[in-house]
Design a protein around this motif. Sequence first.
Motif, mmCIF file in Angstrom:
data_model
loop_
_atom_site.group_PDB
_atom_site.id
_atom_site.type_symbol
_atom_site.label_atom_id
_atom_site.label_comp_id
_atom_site.label_asym_id
_atom_site.label_seq_id
_atom_site.Cartn_x
_atom_site.Cartn_y
_atom_site.Cartn_z
ATOM 1 N N LYS A 56 0.814 -1.224 0.000
ATOM 2 C CA LYS A 56 0.000 0.000 0.000
ATOM 3 C C LYS A 56 0.843 1.268 0.000
ATOM 4 O O LYS A 56 0.305 2.356 -0.215
ATOM 5 C CB LYS A 56 -0.848 0.050 1.290
ATOM 6 C CG LYS A 56 -2.064 -0.809 1.300
ATOM 7 C CD LYS A 56 -2.975 -0.437 2.482
ATOM 8 C CE LYS A 56 -3.534 0.959 2.381
ATOM 9 N NZ LYS A 56 -4.925 1.138 2.651
ATOM 10 N N SER A 143 -7.972 -1.000 4.078
ATOM 11 C CA SER A 143 -8.693 -0.836 2.821
ATOM 12 C C SER A 143 -7.744 -1.105 1.654
ATOM 13 O O SER A 143 -6.550 -0.820 1.740
ATOM 14 C CB SER A 143 -9.263 0.578 2.744
ATOM 15 O OG SER A 143 -8.252 1.530 2.968
ATOM 16 N N ASN A 145 -6.302 -0.138 -1.290
ATOM 17 C CA ASN A 145 -5.966 0.998 -2.155
ATOM 18 C C ASN A 145 -4.531 1.398 -1.841
ATOM 19 O O ASN A 145 -4.031 1.093 -0.754
ATOM 20 C CB ASN A 145 -6.902 2.181 -1.860
ATOM 21 C CG ASN A 145 -6.930 2.551 -0.381
ATOM 22 O OD1 ASN A 145 -7.619 1.908 0.414
ATOM 23 N ND2 ASN A 145 -6.145 3.530 -0.009
ATOM 24 N N SER A 151 -10.583 4.456 -1.250
ATOM 25 C CA SER A 151 -10.629 3.006 -1.030
ATOM 26 C C SER A 151 -11.268 2.323 -2.239
ATOM 27 O O SER A 151 -12.058 2.931 -2.952
ATOM 28 C CB SER A 151 -11.444 2.687 0.222
ATOM 29 O OG SER A 151 -10.917 3.354 1.332
HETATM 30 MG MG MG Z 1 -7.853 3.120 4.425
#
Ligand code: MG
Length: 322
Positions: A56, A143, A145, A151
Amino acid sequence: MVRADLKTLRLKATETTLAAEILASGGLVAFPTETVFGIGADATNAVSVAKIFVAKGRPSDNPLIVHLPDVDAVAAYVELVTPAAQRLMERFFPGPLTLVLPKTSRLPDIVTAGLSTVAIRVPSNPLAREIIARSGVAIAAPSANVSGKPSGTRWQSVLDDLDGRIDAIVCADTEMIGIESTVVDISSYPPVLLRAGAISFEQLQDCEPTIRHSTKSSGSIAKSPGLRYRHYQPRAHVRIVTLNAPIEFEPASAWIGLSKPPVTESLPRVLVCKNLAQYAAELYEFFRQCDRDQLLHVYCESVSETGLGLGLMDRLNRAARR
Ligand code: MG
Ligand code: TXA
């Protein structure tokens, strides 16, 4: 290290056993929850959890939520379930509520970014529950993303961000609430709402009247380190507007809200939602569509901060912050 030549394995919604096996053997798997897609890893495996932060690009001081298959599993990961926590769990688990509680030593420090508390959630999405239960472990899942972006609420958008960075994704076309779970710190008294979401402040207050909103001045930023970072931001510039004042639309702009925009001819993308639930469900994907269309500005109609509106306005305010 992320290898561009590696592809993420696309799993069907029926392949929950394989998704669970990949998680149990230390891999990263994106799967749907009732709120947004998450990137799961075995929460008890520090090496797997570290891979989430790399995938991420997430700051290492932002702790993760630990997802469990049912309420019975909570006791193994938290030191103390207070009567107030018990009441909230009975009323809202499984569902889009995350509770911050004192943690046990079973979880490595990397999950909680060194905090003495852990955020716990039991999702209600049947696929998520099946995958978590079959994995046999607790699943840390932020999340799905790249850090700072909206997200992922569609598997295709998750792949846009994370293809090659995670081992697998469950490609389910699931309807989602569209904003992340409500986060409540119940590790001290009185309980504090750290992040608004689909379980509204009013619902929480009905069950736990002492609950407070977090105040920016007090220790809440330290208590929820994620609050200090950029969040939910498309490339396009987000502006929050009301219809009470005239709006000068910039070129290459989009509109999302509950009302029709005052003009439409100059707006290449317009979404008028029929209610708050649709506004929340569509918001992140709308942001992503605006970026795909190379639009430069997204005008978002402000809503009243009650019920789901509080969480929606929180996301809009963070998306608009530069
Ligand atoms: Mg998040
Ligand atoms: O709906 C959701 O909660 C989604 C789905 C995938 O479950 N997950 C999610 O995770 O939104 P993430 O990592 O994007 O957001 C977690 C939030 C962050 O604001 C983080 O700072 C906060 O929870 N958090 C996690 N552990 C915490 C802790 N021990 N104390 C305070 N805040 C915590």
